[in-house]
Motif scaffolding. Structure first.
Motif, PDB file in Angstrom:
ATOM      1  N   LEU A  53       4.772 -30.545 -69.454  1.00  0.00           N
ATOM      2  CA  LEU A  53       3.669 -31.313 -70.032  1.00  0.00           C
ATOM      3  C   LEU A  53       2.340 -30.869 -69.449  1.00  0.00           C
ATOM      4  O   LEU A  53       1.355 -30.707 -70.167  1.00  0.00           O
ATOM      5  CB  LEU A  53       3.878 -32.813 -69.781  1.00  0.00           C
ATOM      6  CG  LEU A  53       2.781 -33.740 -70.302  1.00  0.00           C
ATOM      7  CD1 LEU A  53       2.664 -33.638 -71.812  1.00  0.00           C
ATOM      8  CD2 LEU A  53       3.061 -35.163 -69.891  1.00  0.00           C
ATOM      9  N   THR A  54       2.309 -30.623 -68.149  1.00  0.00           N
ATOM     10  CA  THR A  54       1.080 -30.175 -67.500  1.00  0.00           C
ATOM     11  C   THR A  54       0.616 -28.853 -68.082  1.00  0.00           C
ATOM     12  O   THR A  54      -0.553 -28.671 -68.390  1.00  0.00           O
ATOM     13  CB  THR A  54       1.290 -30.044 -65.974  1.00  0.00           C
ATOM     14  OG1 THR A  54       1.648 -31.325 -65.460  1.00  0.00           O
ATOM     15  CG2 THR A  54       0.028 -29.544 -65.295  1.00  0.00           C
ATOM     16  N   PHE A  55       1.535 -27.918 -68.276  1.00  0.00           N
ATOM     17  CA  PHE A  55       1.132 -26.636 -68.853  1.00  0.00           C
ATOM     18  C   PHE A  55       0.743 -26.781 -70.313  1.00  0.00           C
ATOM     19  O   PHE A  55      -0.115 -26.056 -70.807  1.00  0.00           O
ATOM     20  CB  PHE A  55       2.252 -25.597 -68.699  1.00  0.00           C
ATOM     21  CG  PHE A  55       2.332 -25.030 -67.321  1.00  0.00           C
ATOM     22  CD1 PHE A  55       1.324 -24.212 -66.832  1.00  0.00           C
ATOM     23  CD2 PHE A  55       3.388 -25.349 -66.487  1.00  0.00           C
ATOM     24  CE1 PHE A  55       1.383 -23.693 -65.550  1.00  0.00           C
ATOM     25  CE2 PHE A  55       3.458 -24.839 -65.205  1.00  0.00           C
ATOM     26  CZ  PHE A  55       2.454 -24.013 -64.738  1.00  0.00           C
ATOM     27  N   ALA A  56       1.330 -27.718 -71.011  1.00  0.00           N
ATOM     28  CA  ALA A  56       1.035 -27.897 -72.428  1.00  0.00           C
ATOM     29  C   ALA A  56      -0.362 -28.464 -72.657  1.00  0.00           C
ATOM     30  O   ALA A  56      -1.003 -28.137 -73.647  1.00  0.00           O
ATOM     31  CB  ALA A  56       2.077 -28.812 -73.069  1.00  0.00           C
TER      32      ALA A  56
ATOM     33  N   ASP B 109     -11.596 -33.973 -76.172  1.00  0.00           N
ATOM     34  CA  ASP B 109     -13.046 -33.989 -75.990  1.00  0.00           C
ATOM     35  C   ASP B 109     -13.717 -34.849 -77.056  1.00  0.00           C
ATOM     36  O   ASP B 109     -14.648 -35.591 -76.758  1.00  0.00           O
ATOM     37  CB  ASP B 109     -13.620 -32.570 -76.042  1.00  0.00           C
ATOM     38  CG  ASP B 109     -13.283 -31.759 -74.815  1.00  0.00           C
ATOM     39  OD1 ASP B 109     -12.855 -32.356 -73.798  1.00  0.00           O
ATOM     40  OD2 ASP B 109     -13.447 -30.529 -74.859  1.00  0.00           O
ATOM     41  N   SER B 110     -13.239 -34.754 -78.292  1.00  0.00           N
ATOM     42  CA  SER B 110     -13.864 -35.543 -79.359  1.00  0.00           C
ATOM     43  C   SER B 110     -13.675 -37.037 -79.130  1.00  0.00           C
ATOM     44  O   SER B 110     -14.567 -37.832 -79.411  1.00  0.00           O
ATOM     45  CB  SER B 110     -13.329 -35.133 -80.727  1.00  0.00           C
ATOM     46  OG  SER B 110     -11.942 -35.376 -80.817  1.00  0.00           O
ATOM     47  N   GLU B 111     -12.521 -37.441 -78.582  1.00  0.00           N
ATOM     48  CA  GLU B 111     -12.306 -38.857 -78.263  1.00  0.00           C
ATOM     49  C   GLU B 111     -13.238 -39.313 -77.143  1.00  0.00           C
ATOM     50  O   GLU B 111     -13.810 -40.400 -77.212  1.00  0.00           O
ATOM     51  CB  GLU B 111     -10.852 -39.109 -77.854  1.00  0.00           C
ATOM     52  CG  GLU B 111      -9.867 -39.128 -78.986  1.00  0.00           C
ATOM     53  CD  GLU B 111      -8.469 -39.404 -78.478  1.00  0.00           C
ATOM     54  OE1 GLU B 111      -8.074 -40.592 -78.475  1.00  0.00           O
ATOM     55  OE2 GLU B 111      -7.790 -38.441 -78.077  1.00  0.00           O
ATOM     56  N   VAL B 112     -13.367 -38.492 -76.114  1.00  0.00           N
ATOM     57  CA  VAL B 112     -14.251 -38.829 -74.994  1.00  0.00           C
ATOM     58  C   VAL B 112     -15.679 -38.974 -75.493  1.00  0.00           C
ATOM     59  O   VAL B 112     -16.384 -39.938 -75.161  1.00  0.00           O
ATOM     60  CB  VAL B 112     -14.166 -37.766 -73.874  1.00  0.00           C
ATOM     61  CG1 VAL B 112     -15.267 -37.977 -72.840  1.00  0.00           C
ATOM     62  CG2 VAL B 112     -12.805 -37.793 -73.218  1.00  0.00           C
ATOM     63  N   LEU B 113     -16.136 -38.025 -76.308  1.00  0.00           N
ATOM     64  CA  LEU B 113     -17.500 -38.077 -76.834  1.00  0.00           C
ATOM     65  C   LEU B 113     -17.718 -39.296 -77.714  1.00  0.00           C
ATOM     66  O   LEU B 113     -18.740 -39.969 -77.614  1.00  0.00           O
ATOM     67  CB  LEU B 113     -17.820 -36.792 -77.606  1.00  0.00           C
ATOM     68  CG  LEU B 113     -17.916 -35.544 -76.736  1.00  0.00           C
ATOM     69  CD1 LEU B 113     -18.041 -34.306 -77.615  1.00  0.00           C
ATOM     70  CD2 LEU B 113     -19.058 -35.634 -75.766  1.00  0.00           C
TER      71      LEU B 113
ATOM     72  N   LEU C  98      -6.630 -30.809 -66.774  1.00  0.00           N
ATOM     73  CA  LEU C  98      -5.603 -31.513 -67.525  1.00  0.00           C
ATOM     74  C   LEU C  98      -6.280 -32.348 -68.597  1.00  0.00           C
ATOM     75  O   LEU C  98      -7.198 -33.119 -68.310  1.00  0.00           O
ATOM     76  CB  LEU C  98      -4.803 -32.424 -66.575  1.00  0.00           C
ATOM     77  CG  LEU C  98      -3.719 -33.292 -67.190  1.00  0.00           C
ATOM     78  CD1 LEU C  98      -2.611 -32.425 -67.772  1.00  0.00           C
ATOM     79  CD2 LEU C  98      -3.143 -34.221 -66.128  1.00  0.00           C
ATOM     80  N   HIS C  99      -5.842 -32.199 -69.846  1.00  0.00           N
ATOM     81  CA  HIS C  99      -6.410 -32.950 -70.967  1.00  0.00           C
ATOM     82  C   HIS C  99      -5.458 -34.073 -71.368  1.00  0.00           C
ATOM     83  O   HIS C  99      -4.417 -33.823 -71.961  1.00  0.00           O
ATOM     84  CB  HIS C  99      -6.601 -32.042 -72.190  1.00  0.00           C
ATOM     85  CG  HIS C  99      -7.721 -31.101 -72.065  1.00  0.00           C
ATOM     86  ND1 HIS C  99      -9.007 -31.444 -72.358  1.00  0.00           N
ATOM     87  CD2 HIS C  99      -7.758 -29.812 -71.681  1.00  0.00           C
ATOM     88  CE1 HIS C  99      -9.791 -30.415 -72.161  1.00  0.00           C
ATOM     89  NE2 HIS C  99      -9.058 -29.403 -71.742  1.00  0.00           N
ATOM     90  N   LEU C 100      -5.816 -35.293 -71.037  1.00  0.00           N
ATOM     91  CA  LEU C 100      -5.030 -36.436 -71.484  1.00  0.00           C
ATOM     92  C   LEU C 100      -5.679 -37.081 -72.700  1.00  0.00           C
ATOM     93  O   LEU C 100      -5.029 -37.791 -73.449  1.00  0.00           O
ATOM     94  CB  LEU C 100      -4.877 -37.458 -70.346  1.00  0.00           C
ATOM     95  CG  LEU C 100      -4.146 -36.938 -69.108  1.00  0.00           C
ATOM     96  CD1 LEU C 100      -4.123 -37.998 -68.023  1.00  0.00           C
ATOM     97  CD2 LEU C 100      -2.745 -36.483 -69.452  1.00  0.00           C
ATOM     98  N   VAL C 101      -6.972 -36.853 -72.859  1.00  0.00           N
ATOM     99  CA  VAL C 101      -7.735 -37.370 -73.994  1.00  0.00           C
ATOM    100  C   VAL C 101      -8.567 -36.198 -74.518  1.00  0.00           C
ATOM    101  O   VAL C 101      -9.139 -35.443 -73.740  1.00  0.00           O
ATOM    102  CB  VAL C 101      -8.663 -38.531 -73.557  1.00  0.00           C
ATOM    103  CG1 VAL C 101      -9.464 -39.070 -74.724  1.00  0.00           C
ATOM    104  CG2 VAL C 101      -7.860 -39.643 -72.906  1.00  0.00           C
TER     105      VAL C 101
END
Length: 116
Positions: free
Chosen positions: A15-18, A36-40, A31-34
């Motif tokens: 999961l971390t590599f994905a 960029d568009s959601e954060v913005l 690590l992307h859990l959310v």
């Protein structure tokens, strides 16, 4: 029990590599859990909600200082982006600087996508 633990560790690594990627400017992994568009989107929403109830400062000198410093930061960021091959992202930036009267510790809201 060991088998379950080992399988869990394998899934965590996969999961971390994905969802990890390299940050283009710094070269660091993140690590992307959310997305960029959601954060913005959420940061823009939070900023708009806050500013709808915030009382803007009437201190013109202090407000001008905030705008002056903020504008210099914006200019430096945009220059850096252009010099590092990321000029296409600047078109999405929309800088706004406000000084508000609030007793809580200051917060920085960055909303690089379109202004509402």
């Amino acid at each position: 029990m060991k088998t379950i633990l080992h399988k869990g560790m394998v899934w965590a690594v996969l999961l971390t590599f994905a969802v990890c990627s390299t940050v283009p400017i710094t070269g660091r992994r993140q690590l992307h859990l959310v997305s960029d568009s959601e954060v913005l989107s959420l940061s823009e929403q939070s900023y708009r909600e806050y500013m709808a109830t915030a009382k803007k400062s009437t201190n013109q000198a202090a407000t001008q200082e905030v705008v002056r410093v903020g504008s210099r930061i914006a200019q430096a960021v945009e220059t850096y982006m252009r010099n590092n091959g990321r000029a296409n992202e600047i078109k999405n930036y929309s800088w706004e600087f406000n000084l508000v009267q609030d007793a809580t510790p200051p917060m920085l809201f960055v909303c690089p996508e379109g202004r509402s």
